[in-house]
Design a protein around this motif. Structure first.
Motif, PDB file in Angstrom:
ATOM      1  N   SER A 301       0.387  -1.237   0.340  1.00  0.00           N
ATOM      2  CA  SER A 301      -0.329  -0.094  -0.486  1.00  0.00           C
ATOM      3  C   SER A 301       0.952   1.310   0.144  1.00  0.00           C
ATOM      4  CB  SER A 301      -0.741   0.184   1.314  1.00  0.00           C
ATOM      5  OG  SER A 301      -0.468  -0.137   2.323  1.00  0.00           O
ATOM      6  N   LEU A 302       2.513   1.406   0.101  1.00  0.00           N
ATOM      7  CA  LEU A 302       2.801   2.040  -0.247  1.00  0.00           C
ATOM      8  C   LEU A 302       2.988   2.480  -1.698  1.00  0.00           C
ATOM      9  CD1 LEU A 302       6.251   2.023   1.475  1.00  0.00           C
ATOM     10  CD2 LEU A 302       4.410   2.498   2.463  1.00  0.00           C
ATOM     11  N   LYS A 303       2.971   3.996  -1.739  1.00  0.00           N
ATOM     12  CA  LYS A 303       2.506   4.824  -3.360  1.00  0.00           C
ATOM     13  C   LYS A 303       3.794   6.159  -2.713  1.00  0.00           C
ATOM     14  CE  LYS A 303      -0.436   2.313  -5.139  1.00  0.00           C
ATOM     15  NZ  LYS A 303      -0.286   1.447  -4.058  1.00  0.00           N
ATOM     16  N   CYS A 304       4.486   6.642  -4.184  1.00  0.00           N
ATOM     17  CA  CYS A 304       5.442   7.737  -3.770  1.00  0.00           C
ATOM     18  C   CYS A 304       5.307   8.735  -5.160  1.00  0.00           C
ATOM     19  CB  CYS A 304       6.931   6.838  -4.135  1.00  0.00           C
ATOM     20  SG  CYS A 304       8.031   7.947  -3.813  1.00  0.00           S
ATOM     21  N   VAL A 305       5.049   9.574  -4.786  1.00  0.00           N
ATOM     22  CA  VAL A 305       4.734  10.719  -5.434  1.00  0.00           C
ATOM     23  C   VAL A 305       5.708  11.928  -5.484  1.00  0.00           C
ATOM     24  CG1 VAL A 305       2.773  10.950  -6.316  1.00  0.00           C
ATOM     25  CG2 VAL A 305       3.528  12.208  -4.361  1.00  0.00           C
ATOM     26  N   GLY A 306       6.698  12.443  -6.284  1.00  0.00           N
ATOM     27  CA  GLY A 306       7.366  14.102  -6.409  1.00  0.00           C
ATOM     28  C   GLY A 306       7.278  15.018  -7.389  1.00  0.00           C
ATOM     29  N   LEU A 307       8.406  16.265  -7.093  1.00  0.00           N
ATOM     30  CA  LEU A 307       8.135  17.121  -8.083  1.00  0.00           C
ATOM     31  C   LEU A 307       9.391  18.237  -7.131  1.00  0.00           C
ATOM     32  CD1 LEU A 307       7.104  18.031 -11.100  1.00  0.00           C
ATOM     33  CD2 LEU A 307       5.923  19.627  -9.035  1.00  0.00           C
ATOM     34  N   GLY A 308      10.301  18.839  -7.788  1.00  0.00           N
ATOM     35  CA  GLY A 308      11.575  19.449  -7.573  1.00  0.00           C
ATOM     36  C   GLY A 308      12.377  18.727  -6.758  1.00  0.00           C
ATOM     37  N   ASP A 309      12.517  19.339  -5.681  1.00  0.00           N
ATOM     38  CA  ASP A 309      13.825  18.671  -4.611  1.00  0.00           C
ATOM     39  C   ASP A 309      12.752  17.918  -3.990  1.00  0.00           C
ATOM     40  OD1 ASP A 309      15.711  19.798  -6.251  1.00  0.00           O
ATOM     41  OD2 ASP A 309      15.745  21.554  -4.493  1.00  0.00           O
ATOM     42  N   LEU A 310      11.291  17.466  -3.820  1.00  0.00           N
ATOM     43  CA  LEU A 310      11.205  16.837  -2.417  1.00  0.00           C
ATOM     44  C   LEU A 310      10.211  15.126  -3.538  1.00  0.00           C
ATOM     45  CD1 LEU A 310       9.115  19.537  -0.907  1.00  0.00           C
ATOM     46  CD2 LEU A 310      11.225  18.393  -0.504  1.00  0.00           C
ATOM     47  N   VAL A 311      10.388  14.271  -2.840  1.00  0.00           N
ATOM     48  CA  VAL A 311       9.977  13.088  -2.606  1.00  0.00           C
ATOM     49  C   VAL A 311       9.208  13.085  -1.492  1.00  0.00           C
ATOM     50  CG1 VAL A 311      10.465  10.646  -3.269  1.00  0.00           C
ATOM     51  CG2 VAL A 311      11.997  12.700  -4.071  1.00  0.00           C
ATOM     52  N   TYR A 312       7.982  12.302  -1.593  1.00  0.00           N
ATOM     53  CA  TYR A 312       6.807  11.945  -1.201  1.00  0.00           C
ATOM     54  C   TYR A 312       6.717  10.268  -0.643  1.00  0.00           C
ATOM     55  CZ  TYR A 312       5.457  17.101  -0.005  1.00  0.00           C
ATOM     56  OH  TYR A 312       5.579  18.528   0.442  1.00  0.00           O
ATOM     57  N   VAL A 313       6.289  10.168  -0.135  1.00  0.00           N
ATOM     58  CA  VAL A 313       5.776   8.103   0.119  1.00  0.00           C
ATOM     59  C   VAL A 313       4.680   8.612   0.959  1.00  0.00           C
ATOM     60  CG1 VAL A 313       6.754   6.195   0.630  1.00  0.00           C
ATOM     61  CG2 VAL A 313       8.358   8.218   0.464  1.00  0.00           C
ATOM     62  N   PHE A 314       3.951   7.654   0.572  1.00  0.00           N
ATOM     63  CA  PHE A 314       2.841   7.511   2.238  1.00  0.00           C
ATOM     64  C   PHE A 314       2.119   6.423   1.651  1.00  0.00           C
ATOM     65  CE2 PHE A 314       1.184   8.272  -2.001  1.00  0.00           C
ATOM     66  CZ  PHE A 314      -0.462   8.309  -2.193  1.00  0.00           C
ATOM     67  N   ASN A 315       1.314   6.104   3.185  1.00  0.00           N
ATOM     68  CA  ASN A 315       0.344   4.796   2.873  1.00  0.00           C
ATOM     69  C   ASN A 315      -1.172   5.441   2.718  1.00  0.00           C
ATOM     70  OD1 ASN A 315      -0.280   2.679   3.681  1.00  0.00           O
ATOM     71  ND2 ASN A 315       0.581   1.911   5.399  1.00  0.00           N
TER      72      ASN A 315
END
Length: 381
Positions: A301-315
């Motif tokens: 259920s972990l997903k990942c999105v990002g842009l610029g200098d940030l990478v977000y990881v969430f459940n």
């Protein structure tokens, strides 16, 4: 000491530029001068520094009143509550909702779009191939106007879907009001061609498509309208991963089975050779705070999105109220700093589908449509 009312407008603008977004929102209501400065398209808050926000849209299949929308500002470290979709958008059967940099889309049965934080939707001419859960990208044409690229997805005809049709790439130009038909995804992606099994990244004039589980990668040249040869991009031990376009690099992010157990890794990708080099590993305690260790298939259920200098990881599962963290990659040194995202403001409903994406935000974008478009959640001061 000079009274603030006697300062020049340039100096007032400089002072306001040091305030975070949530403070600027309140400051814009102080007087007409401050509002005109803050709402100007040229106003650029120094404190904000154009860090991409993390958007989380929760959709309920049977009761649209349970839908909720949130946005996280990494500078103020705050979640903001957003308005939910208009009821006519929420209740359309078989509607496919997708968000990507700066825009939100519905793709079936009709294609429409709106800028984030705005309420009005724009209906386009029909797609040649009606589809659900495609990959979507936003890019600027020569005149600086946004264009949309739609790749893959599952064909939608009436109440039936066709998972074998690869579907042609379609590019929409709002200034012309028409779609351009381009070659479909390479045949290697036939068995998995929707956003559930693919991730995408717009980088260097190319639209990259990556198999989350298959690790196939190919890129679409936005000028020549041709696909590159399909390659495999699989670092050792990778279980699944996501391809992300950061400011100066392509990044692969995913779960990896290593000598010390599971880990969440980031790799820098050379877009010319598709070679990879590790740049960061998420701290183990942070990774395990995103799920319950007793779960079966706990990483799925972990997903990942990002842009610029940030990478977000969430459940995207409800049981821990959709926990998230992010990694900030220093653009000069390449060093990474991991941080936990605060819990979503309660109460949070249980959703059947969670849509997430990153987008940069400007004060002009927030204030253009009125104050009702965004507001701090209850409990925040």
């Amino acid at each position: 000491m000079t009274e603030i009312g006697n300062l020049s407008s340039d100096l007032v603008e400089l002072i306001l530029s040091f305030l975070p977004i949530h403070t600027l929102m309140r400051s814009s209501t102080v007087c007409k001068l401050w509002y005109s400065i803050i709402s100007s398209p040229t106003f650029s808050p120094i404190a904000h520094n154009n860090k991409p926000w993390f958007f989380l849209y929760g959709l309920h299949n049977t009761n649209s009143k349970n839908n909720q929308s949130f946005a996280f500002d990494p500078i103020s470290n705050l979640w903001f509550c957003l308005p939910t979709f208009p009821s006519e958008q929420q209740q359309q059967p078989n509607t496919s909702f997708i968000g990507t940099n700066g825009f939100f889309f519905t793709t079936a049965p009709k294609f429409s779009y709106t800028r984030i934080l705005h309420r009005s939707w724009n209906l386009t001419s029909p797609l040649r191939f009606s589809r659900i859960n495609p990959l979507l990208g936003v890019f600027d044409n020569e005149s600086g106007l946004p264009r949309f690229i739609v790749v893959g997805g599952v064909r939608f005809i009436g109440n039936l879907v066709d998972i074998e049709d690869r579907l042609a790439v379609e590019i929409y130009d709002p200034s012309l009001g028409s779609w351009e038909l381009c070659p479909p995804l390479p045949a290697d992606f036939r068995s998995g061609n929707s956003s559930f099994s693919l991730s995408s990244a717009l980088f260097g004039g190319r639209f990259y498509v990556f198999g989350i589980y298959s690790c196939f990668v190919s890129s679409f040249d936005m000028h020549e309208h041709v696909w590159s040869e399909v390659q495999t991009l699989r670092p050792p031990g990778v279980i699944f991963s996501f391809l992300i376009a950061c400011r100066e690099r392509l990044v692969l992010a995913g779960i990896c089975n290593g000598p010390l157990g599971p880990s969440f890794n980031l790799w820098k990708i050379d877009e010319k050779t598709m070679e990879f080099s590790e740049i960061a590993i998420m701290p183990r305690d942070l990774l395990y705070s995103l799920f319950d260790s007793e779960e079966d298939d706990k990483f799925a259920s972990l997903k990942c999105v990002g842009l610029g200098d940030l990478v977000y990881v969430f459940n995207e599962e409800y049981h821990k109220i959709y926990p998230a963290c992010f990694c900030e990659i220093d653009s000069e040194s390449g060093k990474c700093n991991w941080r936990r995202v605060p819990q979503l403001p309660l109460p949070v409903n249980k959703f059947h589908k969670v849509i997430s994406f990153c987008s940069t935000i400007s004060m002009h974008n927030i204030l253009q449509g009125g104050e009702e478009h965004i507001g701090p959640p209850a409990g925040y001061v």
